[in-house]
Design an enzyme around this catalytic site. Sequence first.
Site, short mmCIF file in Angstrom:
data_model
loop_
_atom_site.label_atom_id
_atom_site.label_comp_id
_atom_site.label_asym_id
_atom_site.label_seq_id
_atom_site.Cartn_x
_atom_site.Cartn_y
_atom_site.Cartn_z
N CYS A 29 29.67 17.17 -32.79
CA CYS A 29 29.82 15.74 -33.10
C CYS A 29 30.28 14.95 -31.89
CB CYS A 29 30.75 15.52 -34.29
SG CYS A 29 32.50 15.81 -33.99
N CYS A 71 30.39 18.11 -38.34
CA CYS A 71 29.16 18.10 -37.55
C CYS A 71 28.52 16.73 -37.75
CB CYS A 71 28.22 19.27 -37.89
SG CYS A 71 27.51 19.25 -39.52
N CYS A 77 34.54 12.32 -33.07
CA CYS A 77 35.63 12.85 -33.87
C CYS A 77 36.95 12.25 -33.41
CB CYS A 77 35.67 14.38 -33.76
SG CYS A 77 36.82 15.13 -34.91
#
Length: 137
Positions: free
Chosen positions: A85, A11, A89
């Site tokens: 996120c 996150c 990522c």
Amino acid sequence: MSERPSVLFVCVHNAGRSQMAAAFLAHLSGGRVDVRSAGSEPADQVNPAAVAAMAELGIDITAEKPKVLTDQAVIASDVVITMGCGDTCPFYPGKRYEDWVLDDPAGRGVDAVRPIRDEIRRRVESLVAELLPATAG
């Protein structure tokens, strides 16, 4: 997937959702899954409301520290679960990716964090059932 599955929870701040998810997976899998968590912009500390909400269930995350997301953490994981996120990522072919849409507990009290915690637990229980199917006796 490897013999011992590995999961990375990501996150933004690695202070709430991903910390709770990692703690649930470690607890519910009985240590049979390698568990990691990280954040694209890690906070200075784990969210105190998340710590309190997990403590209510007997899971202590007071010693956890937010960690920065690295390519190495993604490479070392079989399953990568993101929680808001976005595009930060890293993507590697062959990895299983899931995006769990969950409210961010940042800035909320424990009363508001409990439902988020409970939803994370439900999702982690399903993940454990997938990763560690019961063997017939």
